[in-house]
Design a protein around this motif. Structure first.
Motif, PDB file in Angstrom:
ATOM      1  N   SER A 142      -2.645   0.811  -4.174  1.00  6.19           N
ATOM      2  CA  SER A 142      -2.073  -0.472  -3.767  1.00  6.19           C
ATOM      3  C   SER A 142      -1.577  -1.228  -4.989  1.00  6.19           C
ATOM      4  O   SER A 142      -2.165  -1.177  -6.062  1.00  6.19           O
ATOM      5  CB  SER A 142      -3.077  -1.289  -2.972  1.00  6.19           C
ATOM      6  N   SER A 181       0.844  -1.183   0.000  1.00  8.82           N
ATOM      7  CA  SER A 181       0.000   0.000   0.000  1.00  8.82           C
ATOM      8  C   SER A 181       0.884   1.240   0.000  1.00  8.82           C
ATOM      9  O   SER A 181       1.816   1.358   0.785  1.00  8.82           O
ATOM     10  CB  SER A 181      -0.897  -0.031   1.239  1.00  8.82           C
ATOM     11  N   LEU A 182       0.604   2.165  -0.929  1.00  6.07           N
ATOM     12  CA  LEU A 182       1.371   3.412  -0.992  1.00  6.07           C
ATOM     13  C   LEU A 182       0.462   4.557  -0.569  1.00  6.07           C
ATOM     14  O   LEU A 182      -0.610   4.740  -1.145  1.00  6.07           O
ATOM     15  CB  LEU A 182       1.855   3.659  -2.410  1.00  6.07           C
ATOM     16  N   TRP A 183       0.884   5.295   0.406  1.00  4.78           N
ATOM     17  CA  TRP A 183       0.144   6.462   0.921  1.00  4.78           C
ATOM     18  C   TRP A 183      -1.323   6.139   1.197  1.00  4.78           C
ATOM     19  O   TRP A 183      -2.202   6.991   1.087  1.00  4.78           O
ATOM     20  CB  TRP A 183       0.213   7.633  -0.071  1.00  4.78           C
ATOM     21  N   GLY A 184      -1.578   4.914   1.487  1.00  7.62           N
ATOM     22  CA  GLY A 184      -2.933   4.552   1.894  1.00  7.62           C
ATOM     23  C   GLY A 184      -3.957   4.432   0.779  1.00  7.62           C
ATOM     24  O   GLY A 184      -5.000   3.835   0.981  1.00  7.62           O
ATOM     25  N   PHE A 185      -3.691   4.980  -0.367  1.00  4.23           N
ATOM     26  CA  PHE A 185      -4.753   4.863  -1.374  1.00  4.23           C
ATOM     27  C   PHE A 185      -4.353   4.189  -2.680  1.00  4.23           C
ATOM     28  O   PHE A 185      -5.213   3.793  -3.451  1.00  4.23           O
ATOM     29  CB  PHE A 185      -5.436   6.216  -1.629  1.00  4.23           C
TER      30      PHE A 185
END
Lengths: 359, 308
Positions: free
Chosen positions: B160, B154-158
């Motif tokens: 993936s 997951s990158l920066w939460g949004f």
């Protein structure tokens, strides 16, 4: 007025070119062959083209172990390859007078239609549309196959139904693609096809884990599984979703050449029926059985009808063996593939192989 | 007075017209020869020329279907799916490759050693290796080596990343699409970077100096004075790169993305209609290319110096 004078001047040139067009139409089929032998009416007499070239050009896959595969020694082997060698043996008494061309699923029919290859021996399924609208003429079936699906052992996929919404790797340009669509439609199972042109890429993608399953002919799955990093981690589901009769083919419109290929295939089956092998074929030559005498060409003139020598079947058997020998050498229990003969057994032993009489 | 007009074969215009006339005639004859040859060969094989097959049932599935499609639909519908898939890649590709190319082109001329050299390495690597290789690299070495879907990065939460491709909260892209898009963007971007660099360097030094002497900051010099002038040099070769990107998207077939070329190959393979399918493909790519050319020519007109 000057313009019309010029048209008159050009007219002879046009006529010359128009005359050329007739010629180019006839020789067009041979222009693509490497030897460039100027045999006229190539499509209606391919056998002459091959004769003047001195070599058979045979289209194979080259990528399916057991069917056609280039080994580490650089040599071709497999059942499809042996069919080509058998034809060369019948034509030239030399099983090595063959040039193999690797064709992918997409290239194969065009290669045949344009005369690039004389015969296609490339695990190709005989279908009605290929027989009619694609311009192919099929020889008898050399291997009865069926389509299946391979999955990873640890995936909990036990049947087709478990593949709902899963990704399935498929090779394009094959009947496989359509069979899978048909099956899944019939059972209303949604799935995600991931389709590739290259068989190596198809299997590599499955091996990388992109797809949950991969579909191909059962024999091809067994063959390609042996090339995967961990063959034992993969299982082939029991469900067989289609019938795939694999047969060699020639271009339509040359029944004479088609007959040659047809009867070379039958001679393999017939030899097994008669118990003639590459080892004992010379002893059988002195047999008193009229059926055997006709088959081996010591009596009658069956070969002449094909434009071959009368002993063409004996040549085939001497060089490549009968069907059982070909099968055992490439797919049998002594090979890595170890495929049971199953329906590829002689009719007399419960299989589907049957040769019309050599008479 | 006009009686001494030279004989007609001395007239330059006569020869010009005649030459064109002959050329057209020869071309027409060539087409007729090829056509009769083709139809003769097709006839020998018992194949009829025609586009009726497009109405037949396609009976194959497609992995990515931006419009509703099922195996019972016609070949025409399947080809539409392919075309839209091609357009998706081409439009997104042209948009992002422009950003990548301009950024890399400008940073190639940066005063910062690190930035300049990173850009140099990027351009040289991507410009000097074959696109096919790069596509296979993105597909196998990047996307297929991501973890499985249930273990995604997951990158920066949004955003993936997984073997299932790139997922945003509202959108998801298959690994085939993502690999193709990134491959095309970075490959074409490297060429555009060189075009941009050349364009900027073509603006006379005096323009920089003049702008700076007026008190502009370096960023503004580039944006307001140099770049607009460089565009005149940049846009014509940029058009070629956009065309290349669009045509190169047909390499999708190597990594399993169902673009128009891919669907057309399958169609050809199942129907054996080589000539018809190739004609359709040629027409499609020609239309795409001409559309891009026309739009870029319109754009080009707006940046040229109006001359009297």
């Amino acid at each position: 007025m000057w313009k019309s004078a010029w048209i008159l001047a050009i007219a002879p040139l046009i006529l010359t070119l128009a005359a050329c067009s007739g010629e180019s139409g006839q020789t067009a089929n041979t222009t693509t062959t490497p030897s460039g032998s100027p045999a006229t009416q190539a499509t209606s007499n391919r056998w002459n083209t091959i004769k003047s070239r001195g070599q058979l050009i045979c289209g194979v896959s080259g990528e399916v172990p057991g069917f056609s595969f280039v080994g580490t020694d650089g040599k071709y082997s497999g059942i499809d390859v042996d069919i080509c060698r058998g034809i060369a043996a019948a034509l030239f008494d030399n099983p090595d007078a063959v040039e193999f061309r690797n064709l992918n699923a997409k290239e194969r029919f065009t290669a045949l239609q344009t005369g690039e290859v004389d015969v296609l021996s490339r695990n190709t399924t005989w279908t009605l549309s290929r027989d009619t609208s694609v311009g192919l003429e099929f020889a008898p079936v050399v291997f009865y196959d069926g389509q299946a699906i391979m999955v990873r052992k640890n995936s909990n996929i036990k049947s087709l139904a478990d593949l709902k919404d899963k990704a399935i790797c498929v090779q394009t340009g094959t009947t496989t693609e359509q069979n899978l669509a048909d099956q899944m439609r019939k059972r209303s199972i949604t799935y995600k096809p991931v389709v590739f042109e290259d068989v190596n890429v198809t299997f590599a993608t499955y091996a990388e884990g992109r797809c949950d399953g991969i579909t191909a002919d059962r024999s091809a799955l067994v063959a390609r599984r042996s090339l995967l990093p961990k063959p034992e981690d993969n299982v082939i589901l029991d469900e067989v979703i289609s019938s795939e009769p694999l047969a060699p083919a020639v271009a339509k419109g040359d029944t004479k050449w088609g007959d040659v290929v047809k009867w070379v295939v039958y001679s393999l089956v017939k030899a097994e029926e008669l118990g003639i092998t590459s080892q004992n074929v010379t002893q059988f030559a002195s047999s008193n059985d009229p059926d055997i005498k006709r088959f081996l060409g010591t009596e009658g003139n069956l070969g002449e009808g094909l434009g071959l020598t009368n002993d063409f079947a004996a040549r085939v058997i001497k060089h490549v063996g009968n069907y059982a020998e070909v099968y055992d050498r490439n797919l049998g229990p002594k090979t890595k593939l170890n495929l049971a003969r199953g329906q590829n057994q002689l009719w007399s032993k419960g299989g589907l192989l049957y040769s019309p009489p050599f008479r | 007075m006009t009686n001494d007009k030279p004989p007609i074969w001395r007239d330059y215009r006569f020869w010009q017209i005649t030459a064109q006339f002959v050329a057209v005639f020869l071309a027409a004859i060539l087409v007729i020869i090829l056509w009769s040859n083709l139809s003769r060969n097709l006839q020998q094989l018992g194949i009829k020329f025609g586009f009726d097959f497009l109405k037949q049932q396609a009976s194959f599935d497609i992995g990515e279907t931006p419009i509703a499609y099922k195996a019972t639909d016609t070949y025409t519908r399947a080809l539409w799916v392919g075309l839209i898939n091609s357009l998706r890649v081409a439009i997104a590709g042209i948009f992002f490759t422009t950003i990548v190319g301009i950024t890399a082109g400008i940073t190639r001329l940066s005063d910062n050693w690190l930035v300049r050299n990173i850009s140099l390495i990027y351009v040289e690597i991507f410009r000097n290796t074959p696109l096919l290789l790069q596509l296979l690299f993105w597909y196998f070495a990047v996307f297929l080596s991501f973890p499985k879907a249930d273990n995604k990065i997951s990158l920066w939460g949004f955003i993936s990343l997984s073997q299932n491709g790139i997922e945003l909260p509202w959108l998801s892209f298959s690994p085939e699409f993502s690999a193709l898009l990134l491959g095309l963007i970075f490959y074409t971007g490297a060429f555009i970077a060189e075009i941009v660099r050349g364009g900027i360097q073509s603006v006379p030094k005096g323009q920089w100096e003049a702008a700076r002497s007026l008190g502009f900051k370096p960023g503004l010099v580039m944006r307001l004075v140099v770049f607009p002038q460089a565009l005149r040099v940049i846009i014509p070769p940029l058009t070629s790169q956009y065309l290349n990107l669009t045509k190169n998207s047909s390499l999708a077939i190597a990594i399993g993305y169902p673009d128009i070329y891919f669907v057309a190959s399958t169609t050809f393979n199942q129907t054996g209609r080589a000539v018809e399918v190739m004609l359709l493909l040629m027409l499609t790519y020609l239309t795409l290319s001409l559309t891009i050319s026309i739009m870029m020519n319109l754009l080009n007109r707006t940046v040229q110096i109006p001359e009297r």
